[in-house]
Design an enzyme around this catalytic site. Structure first.
Site, PDB file in Angstrom:
ATOM      1  N   SER A 231       0.788  -1.237   0.000  1.00  0.00           N
ATOM      2  CA  SER A 231       0.000   0.000   0.000  1.00  0.00           C
ATOM      3  C   SER A 231       0.818   1.285   0.000  1.00  0.00           C
ATOM      4  CB  SER A 231      -0.951   0.018   1.205  1.00  0.00           C
ATOM      5  OG  SER A 231      -0.243   0.049   2.422  1.00  0.00           O
ATOM      6  N   LYS A 276      -5.857   5.046   8.246  1.00  0.00           N
ATOM      7  CA  LYS A 276      -4.714   5.797   7.731  1.00  0.00           C
ATOM      8  C   LYS A 276      -4.991   7.297   7.733  1.00  0.00           C
ATOM      9  CE  LYS A 276      -2.767   1.945   5.199  1.00  0.00           C
ATOM     10  NZ  LYS A 276      -2.244   1.394   3.935  1.00  0.00           N
TER      11      LYS A 276
END
Length: 338
Positions: A231, A276
């Site tokens: 990611s 996040k």
């Protein structure tokens, strides 16, 4: 005395239960980590601001972690089967994540150096086995982490050529795989089998990833030993490109983000976007680059927007479909004033 005994028993049970793991994983917001200290392009340019990758913290759930996750809006509970493949051990899962990180780094380097107009060469070494599917012919003959360097004495220049060769064969055909583990080579004969009764596709039952070394000038070092998964690809590529470029794309801002990166520059969806966003906000990021997925209604970008609104952050969420989208946005940013 009776109360002391009960207290002692309760303490022992409490301690013991912390080592009993439920069939779940718990994820929670991790950190936003500056990339300049962990990526070094030889002779690269400095930056006024920073690019930051964002992480989540993931671990097996005991009773207490499960309860705390239920009470925390930005912790998530995941059944084991959603995280690990069938019969995959924790060690195999970790190895798979690290190999995915290596692939992400290679793609990020390729994208950044191409954008900078610099040449790229590959030394292709084979494919890594990331997973062995139970009940398929490879079970018991290949293991996670094996590097397959030849089939029937032939070497290939990409995993696509590898897959095409296997797919060109028929069910029941026997192929000889040359595998290498910790420097030791061995040959194993494996017969091909259909993946299921409704499919015409044949194989041996592994998932794989290219094992290739990218060669570039100027040279680059990336210290990512503690990071797994794909990611961070987008943010890796931006940090590398920024060090290759005279113009500082950060413009003095703290720029966080997430998203996989493919060799053609496409930015892909990731998991845990809400967590996040929380991590980036806590780190004081000015902007967050999120995968837009060509405007899909449930894209990472749309989820990130909602989370940003919920936590009332001043951080601006920016949609990106490609690496070029991100670069264009950054090039058009005005320089940050103190």
């Amino acid at each position: 005395m009776r109360k002391i005994q009960l207290l002692l028993i309760f303490t022992i049970l409490l301690f013991a239960s912390s080592f009993y793991y439920l069939p779940y994983y718990v994820s929670k917001p991790g950190m936003a980590k500056e990339l300049e200290p962990i990526i070094e392009v030889d002779g690269g340019y400095d930056e006024e601001g920073s690019f930051m990758l964002t992480t989540i913290r993931m671990g097996r759930a005991n009773v207490y972690a499960y309860i705390l996750a239920k009470l925390d809006e930005y912790s998530e509970i995941h059944p084991v089967e959603d995280i690990r493949a069938e019969n995959e051990t924790d060690e195999e899962y970790t190895m798979r994540q690290l190999h995915m990180m290596d692939t992400s780094k290679t793609s990020a380097i390729e994208v950044a150096y191409k954008k900078a107009g610099l040449p790229i060469e590959y030394d292709y070494k084979g494919v890594y086995v990331l997973q062995v599917i139970p009940g398929m012919p490879a079970e018991g003959k290949l293991t996670v982490g094996d590097r397959i360097i030849e089939i029937d004495g032939q070497r290939f220049s990409s995993s696509k050529e590898f897959i095409d060769y296997v797919s060109s064969k028929q069910e029941g055909d026997q192929l000889t795989f040359t595998a290498e583990t910790d420097g030791s080579k061995r040959e194993v004969d494996i017969k091909l089998q259909k993946f299921d009764e409704t499919s015409e596709r044949v194989g041996i039952g592994i998932s794989l990833v290219d094992d290739k070394e990218i060669k570039v000038q100027p040279s680059i070092e990336m210290d990512t030993d503690e990071i797994g998964g794909p990611s961070a690809g987008l943010m890796f590529s931006l940090e590398i490109y920024n060090q290759l470029s005279k113009t500082d794309l950060t413009k003095g801002y703290a720029i966080a983000g997430t998203g996989t990166i493919s060799t053609d520059g496409t930015v892909g969806r990731i998991g845990g976007i809400e967590q996040k966003i929380v991590a980036a906000d806590k780190a004081g990021a000015d902007y967050f680059l999120a995968p837009n997925e060509e405007g899909a209604a449930d894209s990472n970008y749309q989820i990130a927007l909602k989370t940003a609104k919920d936590i009332k952050t001043s951080m601006e969420i920016i949609p990106v479909n490609t690496f070029d989208d991100a670069v264009e946005f950054l090039e058009n940013l005005p320089a940050k004033t103190s």
